[in-house]
Design a protein around this motif. Structure first.
Motif, short mmCIF file in Angstrom:
data_model
loop_
_atom_site.label_atom_id
_atom_site.label_comp_id
_atom_site.label_asym_id
_atom_site.label_seq_id
_atom_site.Cartn_x
_atom_site.Cartn_y
_atom_site.Cartn_z
N ALA A 21 -0.36 -5.47 -21.46
CA ALA A 21 -1.35 -6.48 -21.08
C ALA A 21 -1.87 -6.30 -19.66
CB ALA A 21 -0.76 -7.88 -21.23
N PHE A 22 -1.20 -5.45 -18.86
CA PHE A 22 -1.60 -5.26 -17.47
C PHE A 22 -3.00 -4.68 -17.39
CE2 PHE A 22 -1.96 -2.55 -13.70
CZ PHE A 22 -1.80 -3.50 -12.72
N VAL A 23 -3.84 -5.30 -16.57
CA VAL A 23 -5.20 -4.81 -16.37
C VAL A 23 -5.35 -4.49 -14.89
CG1 VAL A 23 -7.65 -5.36 -16.52
CG2 VAL A 23 -6.07 -6.23 -18.26
N ALA A 24 -5.55 -3.22 -14.58
CA ALA A 24 -5.72 -2.81 -13.18
C ALA A 24 -7.10 -3.25 -12.69
CB ALA A 24 -5.59 -1.30 -13.07
N VAL A 25 -7.20 -3.43 -11.38
CA VAL A 25 -8.49 -3.75 -10.78
C VAL A 25 -9.37 -2.50 -10.90
CG1 VAL A 25 -9.67 -4.34 -8.63
CG2 VAL A 25 -7.44 -5.35 -9.15
N PRO A 26 -10.53 -2.62 -11.55
CA PRO A 26 -11.38 -1.43 -11.70
C PRO A 26 -12.01 -1.04 -10.36
CG PRO A 26 -12.49 -3.35 -12.56
CD PRO A 26 -11.10 -3.80 -12.17
N PRO A 27 -12.21 0.26 -10.15
CA PRO A 27 -12.90 0.68 -8.92
C PRO A 27 -14.30 0.07 -8.88
CG PRO A 27 -11.92 2.56 -10.04
CD PRO A 27 -11.81 1.39 -10.97
N THR A 28 -14.80 -0.12 -7.67
CA THR A 28 -16.11 -0.74 -7.48
C THR A 28 -16.84 -0.05 -6.33
OG1 THR A 28 -17.28 -2.80 -7.03
CG2 THR A 28 -15.16 -2.52 -5.95
N ASP A 29 -18.14 -0.17 -6.32
CA ASP A 29 -18.90 0.29 -5.15
C ASP A 29 -19.62 -0.89 -4.49
OD1 ASP A 29 -20.99 -0.22 -6.88
OD2 ASP A 29 -21.81 1.80 -6.85
N VAL A 48 -5.22 -8.70 19.46
CA VAL A 48 -5.40 -9.85 18.58
C VAL A 48 -6.38 -9.44 17.48
CG1 VAL A 48 -6.23 -12.23 18.43
CG2 VAL A 48 -5.00 -11.46 20.49
N ASP A 49 -5.99 -9.66 16.21
CA ASP A 49 -6.89 -9.35 15.10
C ASP A 49 -8.08 -10.30 15.10
OD1 ASP A 49 -5.35 -7.27 14.14
OD2 ASP A 49 -4.38 -8.44 12.58
N VAL A 50 -9.28 -9.74 15.00
CA VAL A 50 -10.50 -10.51 14.83
C VAL A 50 -10.91 -10.42 13.36
CG1 VAL A 50 -12.92 -10.77 15.52
CG2 VAL A 50 -11.18 -10.10 17.21
N ILE A 51 -10.94 -9.21 12.82
CA ILE A 51 -11.18 -8.97 11.39
C ILE A 51 -10.20 -7.90 10.94
CG2 ILE A 51 -12.80 -8.10 9.66
CD1 ILE A 51 -15.10 -9.16 11.39
N ASP A 52 -9.54 -8.14 9.83
CA ASP A 52 -8.65 -7.15 9.22
C ASP A 52 -8.84 -7.26 7.71
OD1 ASP A 52 -6.71 -5.35 8.47
OD2 ASP A 52 -5.05 -6.38 9.45
N GLU A 53 -9.65 -6.38 7.16
CA GLU A 53 -10.05 -6.49 5.75
C GLU A 53 -9.96 -5.11 5.09
OE1 GLU A 53 -11.19 -8.87 2.60
OE2 GLU A 53 -10.99 -9.57 4.65
N THR A 54 -9.43 -5.09 3.86
CA THR A 54 -9.34 -3.86 3.08
C THR A 54 -10.17 -4.03 1.81
OG1 THR A 54 -7.12 -3.43 3.92
CG2 THR A 54 -7.78 -2.25 1.92
N THR A 55 -10.95 -3.01 1.49
CA THR A 55 -11.79 -3.06 0.30
C THR A 55 -10.92 -3.00 -0.95
OG1 THR A 55 -12.00 -0.66 0.06
CG2 THR A 55 -13.64 -1.78 1.46
N PRO A 56 -11.46 -3.48 -2.08
CA PRO A 56 -10.81 -3.17 -3.35
C PRO A 56 -10.93 -1.66 -3.58
CG PRO A 56 -12.60 -4.78 -3.64
CD PRO A 56 -12.64 -4.30 -2.23
N PRO A 57 -10.24 -1.12 -4.59
CA PRO A 57 -10.38 0.31 -4.89
C PRO A 57 -11.85 0.68 -5.07
CG PRO A 57 -8.58 -0.62 -6.15
CD PRO A 57 -9.29 -1.77 -5.50
N ARG A 58 -12.24 1.81 -4.49
CA ARG A 58 -13.63 2.27 -4.48
C ARG A 58 -13.92 3.25 -5.62
NH1 ARG A 58 -16.88 -0.66 -1.61
NH2 ARG A 58 -15.50 -2.08 -2.64
#
Length: 156
Positions: A21-29, A48-58
């Protein structure tokens, strides 16, 4: 793996069902845009962190990562300054590559700290954008970063 008690057939069936049943996050652009428009202050040399963001899989392709912000001192204080740091990290499985840019200023007047990088990624890669601020020099001062924006866009 050694079990004190072997799993029951029901446990094995439940585990098999969960895996199926596991559904992986699909890559996105899809583009990534994150803003921190207020003022982030730093009174020590600790970043000091101002922005710290990671994209979903590309999706595989060529991407452009950009940032823009203002840096400055709250007030001009002798022997002090602001340090802005941008780190872009591309993770492709075990291959992790980080690049860092830095801007230092002792002026009270805001200055633009901006830049960007273009690179190619394989499917499933992630891109982390980490924008930080710190104060350098004498203890009685406040460094600031404001109007911060980071973006990641697929360009090819």
């Amino acid at each position: 793996v050694e079990f004190g008690t072997l799993p029951s057939p029901a446990d094995i069936a439940a585990l098999d069902a969960a895996v199926a049943a596991f559904v992986a996050v699909p890559p996105t652009d899809a583009p990534l845009e994150v803003e921190s428009l207020g003022i982030t202050s730093a009174t020590t040399s600790t970043l000091v962190d101002v922005i710290d963001e990671t994209t979903p899989p590309r999706d595989a392709g060529t991407y452009r990562a950009d940032w823009c912000c203002l840096v400055g001192m709250l007030a001009a204080v002798a022997n002090t300054g602001v340090r802005g740091v941008m780190t872009i990290t591309r993770t492709q499985g075990a291959n992790v590559v980080s690049r860092q840019w830095e801007h230092n200023s002792s002026l009270q007047q805001p200055q633009t700290f901006s830049g960007g990088r273009t690179f190619t990624v394989t499917q499933g890669a992630t891109i982390r954008m980490r924008l930080q601020v710190a104060k350098v020099g004498a203890p009685a001062a406040t460094a600031q970063m404001a109007q911060s924006v980071v973006t990641v866009d697929k360009i090819g």
